[in-house]
Write an enzyme that holds these catalytic residues in place. Sequence first.
Site, PDB file in Angstrom:
ATOM      1  CE  LYS A 112      -4.074  -2.164   0.823  1.00  0.00           C
ATOM      2  NZ  LYS A 112      -3.723  -3.566   0.580  1.00  0.00           N
TER       3      LYS A 112
HETATM    4  C1  LIG Z   1      -4.245  -4.667  -0.001  1.00  0.00           C
HETATM    5  C2  LIG Z   1      -3.465  -5.920  -0.060  1.00  0.00           C
HETATM    6  C3  LIG Z   1      -3.712  -6.902  -1.056  1.00  0.00           C
HETATM    7  C4  LIG Z   1      -4.822  -6.767  -2.072  1.00  0.00           C
HETATM    8  O1  LIG Z   1      -4.547  -5.800  -3.048  1.00  0.00           O
HETATM    9  P1  LIG Z   1      -5.728  -5.239  -3.981  1.00  0.00           P
HETATM   10  O2  LIG Z   1      -5.118  -4.130  -4.740  1.00  0.00           O
HETATM   11  O3  LIG Z   1      -6.803  -4.782  -3.043  1.00  0.00           O
HETATM   12  O4  LIG Z   1      -6.179  -6.357  -4.848  1.00  0.00           O
HETATM   13  C5  LIG Z   1      -2.902  -8.028  -1.078  1.00  0.00           C
HETATM   14  N1  LIG Z   1      -1.928  -8.214  -0.152  1.00  0.00           N
HETATM   15  C6  LIG Z   1      -1.682  -7.306   0.816  1.00  0.00           C
HETATM   16  C7  LIG Z   1      -0.617  -7.596   1.812  1.00  0.00           C
HETATM   17  C8  LIG Z   1      -2.430  -6.124   0.893  1.00  0.00           C
HETATM   18  O5  LIG Z   1      -2.169  -5.244   1.879  1.00  0.00           O
END
Ligand SMILES: *Cc1c(COP(=O)(O)O)cnc(C)c1O
Length: 498
Positions: A112
Amino acid sequence: MFYNSTRNSSVKVSSAEAIIKGLSDEGGLFVPEKIPPLTESDMKYIGRMNYAERAHLILKKFLTDFTDDELKKAAQSAYSNNFATPNAMQLSKLYPDCYVLELFHGPTCAFKDMALQLLPHLMTASAAKCEAARDRKIVILTATSGDTGKAALEGFRDVANTSVTVFYPEDGVSLMQKRQMTTQEGENVRVCAVRGNFDDCQTGVKEIFTDSELIAELAEKNMIFSSANSINWGRLVPQIIYYVSAYAELLEAGEIKQGESVNICVPTGNFGNILAAYYAKQMGLPLGRLICASNSNNVLTDCINTGVYDKNRELILTASPSMDILVSSNFERLLYHLSDNDDNVINALFTDLKEESKYILNDKVRKKLNGLFYGGWCDEAETKRTIKKVSDEFGYLMDPHTAVAYKIYADYKKCTGDTAKTIITATASPYKFCSVVCRALGQMPEADEFIIAKKLEALTNTEMPAPLARTESMPVRFTDSVEKSEMKRAVSGIIKTL
Ligand SMILES: *Cc1c(COP(=O)(O)O)cnc(C)c1O
């Protein structure tokens, strides 16, 4: 370049407006009216640029209402100093033909950060361009199931003219995630536990956003609400950068030939990360199959394989909680593009979803979807077995989300015989999920997260990332815990102090 809404093609806004608003008035998501191409010269030079320069190059194509200087500064501020690796991301070779794209070297150790380190800069620059937001303080509210909240706090901390408040489910995040949030530094941040689950937090935040009393309180103080969630275009566009960047690095290192097709495999929740790979492919990046990996919440797998999106099922809590999702919001953007930007198709599908909790794709869309994507899922036992297997075979430690992706990639190869080189995106540090990873390796976990982490370090000869290790000795700053019904009062109290 302008942005349309998936539910009304005639809506036409600038990228700044799309970023400030987040969601279009009729509930659609903002999408670029056309996808800008990568040029031959882009591909020739990008591998030799640093990450901030790469970001600048990609952003310039999509955010045409920003000045060159604004984008350059934003990219510099986001990517020059805040990551533990020189180029923000890190590509490592697991075995010939299989690469892991590590996206967790930012300040919160989850992918993120790749977007949320940049978003605040895009948002404050956008505010200056939009009449409705100019010279106003932006009050960010976020509900989190773990990773987003911490990444938003880090991204917005001490950014002028912003304030950020995060609500998390008191017993619904990992101990490390809780520690990360409650020790958050910064003058403009607030963290509050909610006695309820993630849905309660999310519903509470949504209600606050549309609460006329609170909106009036805000307006009086010359402030506006905004959100940092993953449907915001300002979170999606930064994710395109690392796919282009990864391909260019492989090219530069001589691992692939110019024009060689590379598959991408992504552990998927809200469909933002893998959608960014789709956009990169549409720009002309030579990507092959986009492999969409899910955990036991396998709505997307079913949709890709049967053409039916059916959320009529129980949400299952798993060891990969960021993928515990029944409605993957960003999938709407893909469907819009696959139906040749036809808002009628999208409105019909999402009316069905609202009324019957499911929708059925038409043949044309389904065929295109299957041409681009492969979908697979694995359960909890397989996730843990994969963590152990990858550790034993390659001496590489994966977090549970990344392990799901690895397993689905292995299934994909077996099922299709495709031997093309593949990049698996690694979305979190394994140290964010110490207990699960420790158990997967056959160890008994301890009660204290930091003792488990030390055990894991010794066992795997790896190191806990510094931003996580640091939280052990940091003072807890936020201890508030409220009932769901008290969230509004909490926000009102915060507004008074701003
Ligand atoms: C948010 C997240 C995901 C999912 O990603 P998306 O873009 O929502 O598909 C996968 N793994 C981790 C560790 C995340 O924090």
